[in-house]
Design an enzyme around this catalytic site. Structure first.
Site, PDB file in Angstrom:
ATOM      1  N   ASP A   1       1.346 -11.029   3.844  1.00 60.34           N
ATOM      2  CA  ASP A   1       1.379 -10.307   5.129  1.00 60.34           C
ATOM      3  C   ASP A   1       2.467  -9.246   5.180  1.00 60.34           C
ATOM      4  OD1 ASP A   1      -0.637 -12.036   5.972  1.00 60.34           O
ATOM      5  OD2 ASP A   1       0.825 -13.519   6.616  1.00 60.34           O
TER       6      ASP A   1
ATOM      7  N   LYS B   1       0.414  -4.996   2.787  1.00 60.78           N
ATOM      8  CA  LYS B   1      -0.167  -4.427   1.550  1.00 60.78           C
ATOM      9  C   LYS B   1      -1.459  -3.693   1.842  1.00 60.78           C
ATOM     10  CE  LYS B   1      -0.345  -8.426  -0.492  1.00 60.78           C
ATOM     11  NZ  LYS B   1       0.287  -9.198   0.586  1.00 60.78           N
TER      12      LYS B   1
ATOM     13  N   GLY C   1      -5.803 -11.550   4.012  1.00 57.48           N
ATOM     14  CA  GLY C   1      -6.330 -10.764   5.124  1.00 57.48           C
ATOM     15  C   GLY C   1      -5.645  -9.417   5.125  1.00 57.48           C
ATOM     16  N   HIS C   2      -6.410  -8.383   4.898  1.00 54.30           N
ATOM     17  CA  HIS C   2      -5.843  -7.042   4.910  1.00 54.30           C
ATOM     18  C   HIS C   2      -6.234  -6.336   6.191  1.00 54.30           C
ATOM     19  CE1 HIS C   2      -5.136  -6.373   0.332  1.00 54.30           C
ATOM     20  NE2 HIS C   2      -4.241  -7.139   0.895  1.00 54.30           N
TER      21      HIS C   2
ATOM     22  N   GLN D   1      -1.623 -12.068  -1.298  1.00 54.36           N
ATOM     23  CA  GLN D   1      -0.441 -12.885  -0.954  1.00 54.36           C
ATOM     24  C   GLN D   1       0.851 -12.226  -1.451  1.00 54.36           C
ATOM     25  OE1 GLN D   1      -3.233 -14.743  -2.596  1.00 54.36           O
ATOM     26  NE2 GLN D   1      -4.073 -14.808  -0.559  1.00 54.36           N
TER      27      GLN D   1
ATOM     28  N   GLY E   1       4.339   2.371  11.278  1.00 53.69           N
ATOM     29  CA  GLY E   1       3.259   2.064  12.216  1.00 53.69           C
ATOM     30  C   GLY E   1       1.991   1.827  11.423  1.00 53.69           C
TER      31      GLY E   1
HETATM   32  P1  IMP Z   1      -4.296 -21.309   0.850  1.00 57.33           P
HETATM   33  O1  IMP Z   1      -4.088 -20.065   0.071  1.00 57.33           O
HETATM   34  O2  IMP Z   1      -5.388 -21.205   1.871  1.00 57.33           O
HETATM   35  O3  IMP Z   1      -4.451 -22.521  -0.026  1.00 57.33           O
HETATM   36  O4  IMP Z   1      -2.957 -21.572   1.718  1.00 57.33           O
HETATM   37  C1  IMP Z   1      -1.718 -21.893   1.100  1.00 57.33           C
HETATM   38  C2  IMP Z   1      -0.562 -21.233   1.830  1.00 57.33           C
HETATM   39  O5  IMP Z   1      -0.601 -19.832   1.573  1.00 57.33           O
HETATM   40  C3  IMP Z   1      -0.608 -21.372   3.351  1.00 57.33           C
HETATM   41  O6  IMP Z   1       0.716 -21.448   3.838  1.00 57.33           O
HETATM   42  C4  IMP Z   1      -1.251 -20.085   3.793  1.00 57.33           C
HETATM   43  O7  IMP Z   1      -0.922 -19.751   5.131  1.00 57.33           O
HETATM   44  C5  IMP Z   1      -0.653 -19.114   2.795  1.00 57.33           C
HETATM   45  N1  IMP Z   1      -1.472 -17.932   2.582  1.00 57.33           N
HETATM   46  C6  IMP Z   1      -2.587 -17.828   1.841  1.00 57.33           C
HETATM   47  N2  IMP Z   1      -3.029 -16.552   1.844  1.00 57.33           N
HETATM   48  C7  IMP Z   1      -2.170 -15.842   2.580  1.00 57.33           C
HETATM   49  C8  IMP Z   1      -2.079 -14.462   2.931  1.00 57.33           C
HETATM   50  O8  IMP Z   1      -2.887 -13.609   2.538  1.00 57.33           O
HETATM   51  N3  IMP Z   1      -1.024 -14.115   3.718  1.00 57.33           N
HETATM   52  C9  IMP Z   1      -0.092 -15.012   4.126  1.00 57.33           C
HETATM   53  N4  IMP Z   1      -0.140 -16.293   3.819  1.00 57.33           N
HETATM   54  C10 IMP Z   1      -1.160 -16.717   3.057  1.00 57.33           C
END
Ligand code: IMP
Length: 423
Positions: free
Chosen positions: A13, A16, A40-41, A220, A412
């Site tokens: 988050d 990116k 999530g982008h 991530q 922004g």
């Molecule tokens: P998983 O990837 O769904 O197995 O989640 C494992 C951990 O990574 C959790 O704390 C999620 O909230 C975090 N996580 C997975 N993908 C993202 C992302 O794109 N952004 C932020 N946190 C993420």
């Protein structure tokens, strides 16, 4: 052979989406290399906001090809729906190549994630990511290449489903699934992609040889890396530069520009130690609201914290950024006083490192330096020199921690709210 990687330097988050979207405008090939629909982008393209999970940022530019590489776990239902929505809005279907050795997220993966309670325990995103990677490591996964033969697909699904049922013999939802029905569902979702299943490493190599600009888009961030993050509060893939190489077969030496993306503060979703978390609820809420810190994938409010330099130094060791993209500096406008964590204290001693042991990290206390805040909004600022003194101090501290100059400063969500310094 210009290749650029965009890599998250925090807990995901970092923004990116905006940065890859900006850089993808000059790329011929854009490659996602890890994770899946957990990412999530948030992208603003020609005034419209999109939330994407699997489609790389290149999807928004006509003629740019997109690759989902081997390090990924792909949920075809999510991909098909996203491609439909984005395609409808843009007026063309974004061309997406699928790596034949990427893995698929299957209906039982989401069910297993629910049954084993990792969403409650760790805060996972309920997208079946952990179980899909686990099947990959156990060699009972289903790969994109398996979509080429229905017979083989049914066989592979049968193996995976049998293993799932043996772990949860009482689960009605698993008992209700059949390999044949899943196979026909997957094949119908995969139909538009059957001609686009490729050796992705080779495609990338060919593009590089032709002198095309290849952009790698990490999912991530470094602190969620399966090995170097805050285990077990991490995702299941390698989120760093090394992960890029493992996922694509393209050596890191080829990646000339490594853009480390970091926010001017930090957030994380899900559980796990978070040394600089803002414990004053009112203050944390104010940052969350101004930064719109709510998950694109889950809608969950993100935990907010002050800039964490020990964590940034750790991420910089892993990603070796050549440049930084600093995001959301504008969100700090309105804070009376800002805090920057320069080190951690453990058992009364400064430690000068980022502990890999989550239990140890949880006992760390941040050592803060404070800076006077500023009131003025930053979105209309047009040069780094015109930023308030404390904003410049934040940038300098980040550059020093990451040993890389800031090449992009985002003020922004819109593309025009960006300072670009020679990149
Ligand atoms: P998983 O990837 O769904 O197995 O989640 C494992 C951990 O990574 C959790 O704390 C999620 O909230 C975090 N996580 C997975 N993908 C993202 C992302 O794109 N952004 C932020 N946190 C993420």
């Amino acid at each position: 052979m210009p290749a650029t990687a965009v890599l998250g330097m925090q807990w995901g988050d970092e923004g990116k989406g905006k940065i890859t979207h900006l850089l993808a405008a000059d790329a011929q090939l854009v490659v996602r290399h890890n994770g899946g629909a957990n990412a999530g982008h948030s992208i603003v393209h020609e005034g419209t906001r999109y939330g994407t999970h699997l489609l790389p940022a290149g999807a928004f530019y006509r003629g740019t090809r997109c690759v989902l590489a081997a390090g990924m776990v792909i949920d075809l239902a999510v991909l098909a729906e996203e491609a439909r929505q984005v395609g409808e809005a843009l007026g063309w279907e974004p061309p997406v190549l699928l790596a034949e050795n990427a893995h698929l997220v299957l209906p039982y993966h989401r069910i297993i994630e629910g049954l084993e309670g990792s969403a409650d325990r760790l805060g996972t995103t309920r997208r079946g990511i952990g179980p899909a990677y686990r099947d990959k490591a156990s060699r009972i996964g289903v790969r994109v290449a398996d979509l080429r033969s229905e017979e083989l697909l049914v066989e592979r699904l049968y193996i995976g489903l049998t293993a799932a049922r043996s772990s949860f013999p009482e689960a009605q939802e698993l008992a209700a699934l059949s390999a044949e029905t899943m196979a026909s569902g997957l094949l119908s979702l995969a139909r538009p992609y059957l001609g686009s299943i490729v050796d992705a490493g080779l495609e990338i190599e060919k593009a590089l040889t032709r002198g095309e600009h290849v952009l790698f888009e990490g999912g991530q961030g470094a602190l969620l890396d399966i090995d170097f993050g805050t285990y077990p509060y991490v995702t299941s893939s390698s989120t760093t530069l090394a992960g890029l190489a493992a996922a694509t077969g393209i050596p890191t030496s080829v990646v000339e520009h490594r853009i480390g993306v970091a926010k001017a503060y930090v957030t994380r979703v899900g559980a796990g130690p978070f040394p600089t978390e803002i414990d004053d609820e009112e203050r944390a809420n104010a940052v969350r609201e101004r930064g719109q810190e709510f998950g694109v994938t889950t809608g969950r409010p993100r935990r907010c914290g002050w800039l964490d330099l020990p964590a940034l130094r750790h991420a910089a060791r892993l990603n070796r950024p050549t440049q930084l993209a600093i995001t959301k500096l504008d969100v700090l406008s309105g804070e009376e006083e800002l805090f920057v964590c320069t080190d951690y204290e453990l058992d009364g001693r400064r430690i000068g490192r980022f502990p890999l042991d989550a239990a140890e990290l949880a006992r760390c206390r941040p050592v803060y330096e404070s800076l006077p805040g500023w009131d003025e909004p930053l979105s209309a600022v047009t040069s780094a020199e015109a930023l308030p003194r404390s904003a410049r101090a934040v940038i300098a501290a980040m550059e020093d921690a990451a040993a890389a100059p800031a090449a992009i400063i985002s003020l922004g969500p819109a593309p025009q709210e960006t300072l670009r310094m020679g990149f």
